[in-house]
Design a protein around this motif. Structure first.
Motif: not given
Ligand SMILES: [Mg+2]
Ligand SMILES: Cc1ncc(C[n+]2csc(CCOP(=O)(O)OP(=O)(O)O)c2C)c(N)n1
Ligand SMILES: Cc1ncc(C[n+]2csc(CCOP(=O)(O)OP(=O)(O)O)c2C)c(N)n1
Ligand code: SF4
Ligand code: SF4
Ligand code: SF4
Ligand code: SF4
Ligand code: SF4
Ligand code: SF4
Ligand SMILES: [Mg+2]
Lengths: 182, 63, 270, 377, 377, 270, 63, 182
Positions: F95-96, F121, F123, F125
């Motif tokens: 995601d980042g 993906m 998560n 974070i």
């Molecule tokens: Mg992540």
């Protein structure tokens, strides 16, 4: 012709003076086999305003590619004249559009006036070829390249449909230019 | 309605002719590179010219 | 009658650098009117732009003006606003600046819902560099780097902004000057990220290549194809072909970022 | 009263130094091995009403830092190699627009992603030459936790004084190790704030060289309305292409540092008076070097250490003097030879200059430095 | 048969050179004064089935170029200072992952946005040190339209031969001026393609030093499955932090250039045999310098010109020799002193080294160079 | 019975580096199954990632794999695909990586509608760097840089992708393994840009800080709060609070980018 | 239905216990750091354990 | 104590060995006023696996901050023992968890075994304090810092509610460590 001959075309953006410079440089370097360098001004923001195109022609290779002191200068508008009609050689030549340049730059050079835009519009029939008229005049006045080379360079640059128009423009300019010297 | 006074700031005008074309009353005209107030008396002060001039070059005043 | 723009323009800065007929000037006037309507104190107003013709706008306005690097307006502006939330922050710039190189900062500013107003001048082209296509250049159009017609699909800037989380999204055109200041005014008053997309014209690098005979043609095109969003529901998909919706396209209330951060400070100081 | 002491990581000390210096704004993007700087500041900044923001990337972080600084906030970002590379364009912006800010680079190994958790000292030339165009640079290279604190304070001082970005570079070893730090009392270290304009808003010009080589910078929102741009500009901040203005501006911005190089310079010399071989090292490598010098002295070898704390402007004068005094200089760095270029330049052929480098993710140990010194004796 | 000639802009010649070299992929983002390179290639690439893509920014352009190159396509991007700064991280990626590609930097004035339409030569140190971490660099600096063509071809050759990014830097003056160019016939200039792997896919390792200092690079989609990363890695391309692997890789990647510096070097000398004062200049400035040298010779002053065409690796050996021969070297560049650092380093104090610089957006003219030469005589 | 993953995994690469319970492994298995279902020739399949835990995925798969720089996967992948359109290109990452630093490349790949499948993906974070908040970390959650709770609003990745122009957008979770390969398979078969968002878990840096007692808790949370998009219309806004819609969220047909460029080549060669 | 054979690849198992918790038949158990097949006879071959194992560490075979 | 004393704590990620190292360094440098440097390994990806924490303690300033040759080493797991039980001084000390380390590293040092995890779980009552048990044992065996300083450092580090638990863990470790030497 001297070793190094420098010509400046200036006017309003969109008047086609960059193209005039390119044609002259092609005439000299591609057709006549001399050395030639063309360069142009890029204003701070390339938006409108005055623009210039410079051509250096020489029999020898050209090292420094920028104008040092120009032999001939054309200015199609007042703004161009104000901004670019400088650094002209003593005894050099300044050609102005007779209608659009009112205030004449002063200096130790010869000033000529020709109603270039008007010739293009009225005599040739299309304002858009004013740059070719101007080119003709400059070639006629300076002889820096041959009439034939310049004409050929003009014709190489334009599509079939416009060849006659441009030929007319060039030759009219050439004649008028030559006349001025008399 | 009082009549209008149209002010052209020549220094700013770039002759784009937007004001001329969008004036509903055909008040304005192009003069080569500059706009010209041709028929001020027809102006209805709709402000279109002033609003649309990109160059801060035309102002519609009360006469 | 005549609007007094002069008190907002920095002395000696006119005429501006934009080409004859360039729509950016029309937008700038709308922005000035909106700032006046909102009664903004120019000393506490930051106007932040990137690089491009549109991004030259702040230099003309008498305020705290910040002409940054290409694409980075929203990120600089976020720093200004976070550091001094009491300032009004207005971003402006072009379609290329905001959605090409600046796309990431644009969407993240929308996500954060930070209290700024972003006036994006979409002239469908990279004007300043001479007319290369932008992410907003219509598919098929000619640009200096699409000699065979533009193969790229376009961003719908407003849709992108909504997808990213902006809470006030509106669109108008340079041919609708009164709507420009109306929408910018609403954007400034909105607490959160407001995107005002103004479709405008670049006669110099876009118009000529794409068969607009003149800038007036382009303006007429903008005028003719704008459909107020409120009216759109009554039209068929076919009728909407090639049209652009104008007016407020999206609006919602969400916590504003600086206010959220004030809560963080409160907790930290507790 | 006893001073406050603590066992801190270098990165934590950096954050503490920033707080001490009066920093009120951080923008960053996480990256190993710098992240603890951000983590610490995310805790401490809001306690004083300061702002911590995690941006979408390093470019945005640099942009936010510049924006915040223009409102008057002392601003900082922290990152590592890849992030510094990304920031280059805007570092140049901060240079030309003359906006004070501090950039922390906790150096890791390798170009590109390289070895994120391994130490390196291979961004030191980048600190000077990373952005395009001519510009001045100030870069500090502390070598202990305590020094990270004080050099971070000094970085803010220099940034504010010279109106420019200042970089603090330390390798992962110093950034991650824990050592005792003695916190200076408030007021104990000098704190410099940017000069406030003396002109009223009406006549203020943000780049007016007549006000000094470093013209005062007003803050947005303080009553001053002015323009800031990354284009070449005149004294009033508005773009110009006039040759004489451009020339004057560009030169002033470089000279404001060059002319004060002596004042900005700081270094430590250890047993250099009678040194025959000089070890020239910085950051954690200088600690190994000092250890090596001690060992060498025990063996009767006249080794000394020159440890620059200011890396840029380069300590050319003192390096040149030492080159005349010594038979050889061993430049030791965790890279494949970067500052050695400058040492060679300064040495002007007056002594042998050799390098002892390492780029395998391991620290340079005292033994290898000592061996190299013996080799050139 | 007469060769094809044309009057071309430098930027156009660059695009033509790329086509000649067999380039089939361009990704870029417009920026003055480089844009004509893109514009030309947007026309010509699809005519041969090649690809032109305008990406969302310069970083993306660099990424796409690397991605495309990994499929075997000879790839190029063109930009200017701000864009080069943005690309730094990925230039490092191309270095460590050893992906051939060509980066054109048409240099304009100033740091940051600076003077977009003015010439500059102030990105030359950046070409070596811009990205973080240790890495090799090759940078070429043509000074005529014809040479832009040939050096662009050579850039591709070097990129393919050494598996790395190669930069071609020319200032706006050469990029925008029009000169006659004589097109070489196909086959007239050497074209180098990257070495194909000799190993079958099963045993192929993309960084296997036993295959040579520059191991062959397979293409994606050619039957080879392999891994590429920006982390430090072993011969098989998979990440490692093992010191000996990391060390070997990092050194090999720098040495593959250093060890062949002589082969990569190219320069022009003009009247250097008996020169007492040397002008050291490149790009358009070298043209002014040559003009100046001619003028000086007319006055009986023994001036000569050294014009590097390869700027990196730096022509240290020849510069050092000339430093011994000459009384003084005048380094002239459109910046505030960049390559002069390297000239000084090479000169080792054997002669006076002075600079003649200019950063006001105007070209350096022959007169100022001549004056400086006279000053140091 | 037992699925044969081994032929897809590079020899000697297991165990992988991910923490116990990390959801990325579940996603990788789904991706392998989808690639098998599509019958992809691994020699002509490029798997491209950025940097992060999730981005370590390609290294395990026997294909043409490209582990790029943080955030740049989509841009590298665009180069690969444009240069060799006959290859199948799959992007993957966290995601980042995809929405923070990589946000711009993400939205532009969506806009172009280039034929790739992007498995993101999420998560919630930044796992690899030790748990700083990402643009997908829930507001209020704890992360190493949000000691007082996260003030940032989140991206709805799927909404962003749709806003940017992706033509196939789907979402599922690591607790729905069969849906993972089903949706990725559809994404690969889709001609254009397909985004498959998989919500997964990072017990190490997210779970602990946010009061999940174990990774199993996190998996249960994912399982319990997933609502198939097809079923969502029957639920009230209240019932949808805190839920995430799964399944295909958006699908449309638009010209694919490489195909569009093939037209450019045709014109240029005409 | 034939019975199942459950294979644990110990080298890969990281003891996350996902398989244990999601097994509908309580077939599996944790043994400190590793999973243990406690009641293979109860297995209904639903595949949940294999599908959800992040570590390629458990395989459900036909017996 | 020699001029420079080096201790390495190693075990599985999450076992708290970094904290153990930090506490020891605090005891030495903050409480006892010696010099101390603590550093730790950051794996290539910081994910799980073995981890280590090193502390250097000296009466003089510490220049080189990394371990050269360690005086004492703790390994809580087999993986840690395999990876980090090396570079131990001749005659130095290696402490292993008796239950979790089966294969004993060989070398010219003294090896001790203590069921640290078991002590924490069974005797103290919480596995989570195994690191403090280990710290106690190391301090008991090496005397590198005083018992009081170490205990104080432990207590400074933990919240009120856990002070008793940790005190117990530390002291049990200390005693058991001392016993080992007999
Ligand atoms: Mg992540
Ligand atoms: C990093 C960087 N890349 C590229 C450029 C070149 N550049 C300047 S303005 C511009 C495009 C501007 O387009 P837009 O934002 O749409 O504004 P417009 O000129 O159309 O108003 C570009 C590509 C730059 N200045 N900096
Ligand atoms: C340019 C750059 N900036 C920052 C980093 C540090 N970094 C590495 S991975 C990562 C975040 C990864 O998060 P995500 O993509 O969500 O993947 P996850 O680890 O959670 O699977 C960051 C910030 C980097 N490697 N490069
Ligand atoms: S105010 Fe309206 S009517 Fe009057 S000149 Fe302007 S456009 Fe025409
Ligand atoms: S719209 Fe403005 S700039 Fe254009 S012609 Fe009218 S007055 Fe002049
Ligand atoms: S180039 Fe286009 S955008 Fe730029 S000023 Fe001219 S018309 Fe406006
Ligand atoms: S840190 Fe989180 S995302 Fe990374 S491997 Fe561990 S559990 Fe997975
Ligand atoms: S297959 Fe199903 S029933 Fe059998 S062990 Fe696995 S999860 Fe349990
Ligand atoms: S899910 Fe896999 S890794 Fe986790 S305990 Fe079960 S077998 Fe082991
Ligand atoms: Mg635009």
């Amino acid at each position: 012709m001297s070793q190094r001959y420098e010509i400046r075309f200036s006017g309003a953006g969109g008047q086609g003076l960059i193209t005039a410079g390119i044609i002259l440089a092609e005439a000299a370097s591609i057709i006549e086999g001399k050395s030639a360098v063309q360069s142009q001004s890029y204003g701070p923001e390339a938006r409108g305003g005055a623009s210039k195109s410079e051509v250096i022609i020489s029999d020898a290779p050209i090292d420094y590619p920028k104008a040092t002191i120009v032999d001939a200068c054309l200015a199609m508008t007042q703004e161009a004249a104000d901004k670019y009609a400088n650094g002209i050689k003593e005894g050099g030549l300044l050609l102005l559009d007779a209608d659009y340049v009112q205030k004449t730059p002063v200096g130790n050079f010869k000033v000529y006036r020709l109603p270039i835009m008007r010739i293009a519009k009225v005599d040739v029939g299309r304002e858009i070829v004013a740059n070719v008229v101007a080119l003709g005049a400059v070639v006629g006045m300076t002889g820096v390249v041959s009439r034939e080379a310049a004409e050929e360079a003009v014709l190489r640059k334009v599509p079939e449909a416009f060849k006659e128009l441009n030929k007319k423009a060039f030759n009219l300019g050439f004649e008028k230019g030559k006349e001025l010297l008399n | 309605m009082s009549s209008a006074r149209l002010e052209v700031i020549e220094r700013n005008c770039k002759g784009c002719s937007i004001c001329v074309e969008f004036c509903p009353k055909n008040v304005l005209e192009m003069d080569v590179f500059l706009v010209k107030v041709a028929r001020p008396e027809d102006c209805i002060k709709c402000m279109q010219c002033e609003l649309l001039c990109p160059d801060f070059a035309i102002k519609v005043h009360d006469a | 009658m005549a609007y007094d723009y002069d008190k907002s323009i920095r002395p000696g800065k006119l005429p501006h650098i934009w080409c004859p007929g360039c729509g950016h000037g029309i937008v700038m006037k709308g922005l000035i009117r909106a700032m006046d309507t909102c009664g903004l104190d120019r000393k506490n107003t930051a106007i932040v732009s990137g690089i491009g013709c549109a991004s030259r706008l702040p230099g003309y306005l008498d305020a705290c003006t910040l002409h940054t690097a290409h694409g980075r307006a929203a990120a600089f502006a976020t720093g200004v606003k976070m550091a001094k939330p009491e300032m009004t922050v207005i971003c402006c710039g072009g379609d290329g600046d905001g959605t090409a190189i600046g796309g990431n900062h644009f969407i993240h500013a929308c996500r954060r819902n930070i209290d700024m107003t972003y006036v994006i001048m979409n002239n469908f082209i990279y004007g300043m560099t001479g007319g290369q296509f932008s992410p907003c250049t219509p598919t098929g159009a000619k640009a200096s780097t699409t000699p065979y017609g533009n193969p790229d699909p376009v961003f719908d800037i407003s849709k992108l902004a909504i997808g990213a989380g902006a809470t006030f999204v509106a669109r108008t055109t340079a041919a609708h000057p009164r709507e420009i200041d109306k929408l910018i005014t609403m954007g400034i008053k909105h607490k959160g990220m407001a995107i005002i997309e103004v479709l405008d014209d670049c006669p110099t690098t876009y118009g000529r290549r794409n068969k607009f005979r003149s800038v007036v043609d382009m303006m007429k095109h903008l005028k003719a194809n704008a459909v107020p969003a409120v009216a759109a529901s009554k039209l068929t998909a076919e009728q909407l072909q090639g049209k652009f919706l104008t007016g407020i396209l999206f609006q919602e209330e969400r916590p504003e970022y600086c206010a959220q951060y004030a809560e963080v400070i409160k907790k930290a100081q507790a | 009263m006893a001073k406050k002491v603590a066992l801190l990581q270098g990165n934590q000390a950096c954050a503490a130094g920033a707080m001490y210096a009066g920093c009120t704004f951080f923008a960053g993007y996480p990256i190993t091995p710098s992240t603890e700087v951000a983590e610490e500041l995310s805790i401490s900044l809001p306690t004083i009403g300061g702002k911590f923001i995690q941006m979408e990337d390093e470019i945005a972080a640099m942009a936010a830092v510049i924006g915040a600084s223009l409102t008057g906030a002392k601003s900082i970002t922290a990152t590592s190699g890849p992030g510094v590379s990304l920031k280059q364009e805007l570092i140049g912006y901060a240079c030309i627009a003359e906006v004070p800010c501090v950039i922390i680079n906790v150096m890791r190994g390798g170009p590109s992603t390289g070895m994120p958790t391994g130490p390196g000292q291979s961004d030191v030339m980048q600190a000077m030459w990373g952005t395009h165009g001519d510009h001045a640079a100030i870069a500090l290279v502390p070598s202990s936790v305590q020094e990270i604190f004080t050099e971070t304070v000094r970085a803010f001082n220099l940034a504010e004084k010279y109106r420019m970005p200042v970089q603090v570079l330390f390798d992962e070893i110093v950034g991650h190790m824990r050592e005792r730090i003695v916190f200076p009392e408030p007021g104990e270290l000098e704190i410099i704030n940017r000069a406030a304009p003396t002109d009223p808003p009406e006549t203020y010009k943000p780049y007016d060289a007549t006000k000094g080589q470093v013209p005062p910078l007003a803050s947005f929102g303080s009553g001053y309305k002015f323009h800031v741009t990354g284009l070449n500009k005149a004294a009033d901040g508005f773009p110009t292409t006039k040759a004489e203005y451009v020339d004057a501006e560009e030169r002033r911005q470089v000279n404001k540092v060059n002319d004060h190089a002596a004042a900005i310079e700081s270094n430590e010399e250890y047993l250099t008076e009678d040194a025959e071989v000089l070890v020239w090292a910085y950051g954690s490598t200088a600690r190994s070097a000092r250890y090596a010098v001690n060992e060498l002295r025990k063996e009767g070898i006249k080794a000394g250490l020159f440890r620059p704390i200011t890396l840029w402007p380069f300590p050319a004068k003192r390096t040149a003097e030492l080159a005349k005094q010594c038979k050889a200089i061993v430049v030791s760095e965790m890279n494949l030879g970067q500052m050695i270029h400058e040492v060679e330049r300064a040495a002007k052929g007056n002594c042998t200059v050799v390098g002892e480098f390492r780029v395998d993710g391991e620290p340079i140990n005292p033994g290898q430095i000592a061996a190299k010194v013996k080799e050139v004796m």
